[in-house]
Design an enzyme around this catalytic site. Structure first.
Site, PDB file in Angstrom:
ATOM      1  N   TYR A 187      48.061 -12.920  45.502  1.00 41.12           N
ATOM      2  CA  TYR A 187      48.647 -13.706  45.164  1.00 41.12           C
ATOM      3  C   TYR A 187      50.300 -13.417  44.906  1.00 41.12           C
ATOM      4  O   TYR A 187      51.007 -14.119  44.549  1.00 41.12           O
ATOM      5  CB  TYR A 187      48.305 -13.915  43.532  1.00 41.12           C
ATOM      6  CG  TYR A 187      46.997 -14.693  43.067  1.00 41.12           C
ATOM      7  CD1 TYR A 187      46.269 -14.997  44.324  1.00 41.12           C
ATOM      8  CD2 TYR A 187      46.526 -14.843  42.019  1.00 41.12           C
ATOM      9  CE1 TYR A 187      45.133 -15.798  43.981  1.00 41.12           C
ATOM     10  CE2 TYR A 187      45.389 -15.484  41.736  1.00 41.12           C
ATOM     11  CZ  TYR A 187      44.448 -15.903  42.559  1.00 41.12           C
ATOM     12  OH  TYR A 187      43.347 -16.360  42.458  1.00 41.12           O
ATOM     13  N   HIS A 243      37.403 -10.631  46.464  1.00 40.52           N
ATOM     14  CA  HIS A 243      38.230 -11.885  46.334  1.00 40.52           C
ATOM     15  C   HIS A 243      37.423 -12.933  47.489  1.00 40.52           C
ATOM     16  O   HIS A 243      36.975 -13.990  47.290  1.00 40.52           O
ATOM     17  CB  HIS A 243      39.836 -11.929  46.853  1.00 40.52           C
ATOM     18  CG  HIS A 243      40.385 -13.095  46.421  1.00 40.52           C
ATOM     19  ND1 HIS A 243      41.931 -12.953  46.367  1.00 40.52           N
ATOM     20  CD2 HIS A 243      39.959 -14.227  45.990  1.00 40.52           C
ATOM     21  CE1 HIS A 243      42.282 -14.220  45.854  1.00 40.52           C
ATOM     22  NE2 HIS A 243      41.306 -15.011  45.705  1.00 40.52           N
TER      23      HIS A 243
END
Length: 267
Positions: A39, A97
């Site tokens: 991110y 992730h």
């Protein structure tokens, strides 16, 4: 250790936008924040937390290891970098992730490195994200189901992911729903709107309450104070069996997140 039911997501929010979102959420009483290495906002999130004045031990912070850092030699150094950015000595939860594309790094290698990170006090709990039934089975064989705190998956009224959910539940693995509002698409659904009217609630509150009542954790994001406050009120909304049945019927297997070259063979 448990996974809190309600928190703040920070996907696609960066710089001042994420700082303002996190600080506002913390002011409103949020205590769970979900971020990730990819991110590129961990440093901003860390700044927001520090400036908020909320004590670290009141917070539950999640980050996720990116695919480039899944090998045993890269995972812990990358996690230490994340901690430095977040201005904390530990995170409460660290997830894989995405599974390594093409199984370039075996699931077992990454999970065993995460167990080491946990033993070293860098993370309180470990888990997985975007894992299919087959990959969850691999994860369980590697470290045991008790080590896997959650599987964070795309889950919303249009993609209820029941095969993955059922397998996870059977093995005692908690489910965290991301994209719970289906990028906002589900907010415009007539069935959701009717249930919202019935309860004098917002469509977002109805969808979040639905997921919470099914036992999932949710991490909706917003940049607006009114939406952050409104979303939080979903925790106290109670839907009846008829409402839940109507939302169950909305499932149409509509997946919104499936990046080419990254997504596994979905169930």
């Amino acid at each position: 250790m448990t996974i809190p039911a309600f928190g703040l997501g920070t996907f696609r929010l960066q710089d001042d936008v994420v700082i303002n979102s996190v600080k506002t959420a913390l002011e409103l009483g949020y205590r769970v924040i979900d971020t990730a290495q990819i991110y590129e906002n961990e440093a901003a999130v860390g700044q927001a937390i520090e400036e908020s004045g909320v004590a670290r031990d009141e917070l539950f912070i999640t980050t996720k290891i990116w695919i480039e850092n899944l090998s045993k030699d890269k995972l812990i150094p990358s996690l230490k970098e994340s901690l430095a950015k977040l201005r904390t000595d530990y995170v409460d939860l660290t997830l894989i992730h995405w599974p390594s594309p093409g199984a370039a790094v075996p699931v077992a290698e990454t999970l065993l490195a995460l167990v080491e990170a946990k033993k070293a006090g860098l993370t309180r709990q470990i888990g997985i994200s975007n894992f299919t039934v087959e990959l969850m089975q691999e994860a369980i064989e590697a470290v045991g189901a008790d080590e896997i705190a959650t599987n964070q998956i795309e889950l919303h009224p249009y993609l209820q992911n029941r095969k993955v959910v059922d397998f996870a539940k059977a093995n005692g693995i908690h489910i965290t729903s991301y994209m719970t509002l289906a990028y906002g698409k589900a907010l415009k659904d007539d069935v959701i709107a009717a249930i919202a009217t019935k309860h004098q609630a917002t469509p977002a509150q109805v969808i979040l309450a639905w997921a919470l009542q099914l036992g999932y954790a949710v991490i909706p994001s917003s940049t607006k104070r009114e939406n952050l406050a409104s979303n939080m009120a979903a925790v106290s909304l109670k839907l009846d069996a008829q409402d839940m049945a109507k939302i169950a019927e909305l499932d149409r297997g509509e997946r919104l997140v499936s990046p080419e070259g990254l997504a596994p063979n979905w169930d």
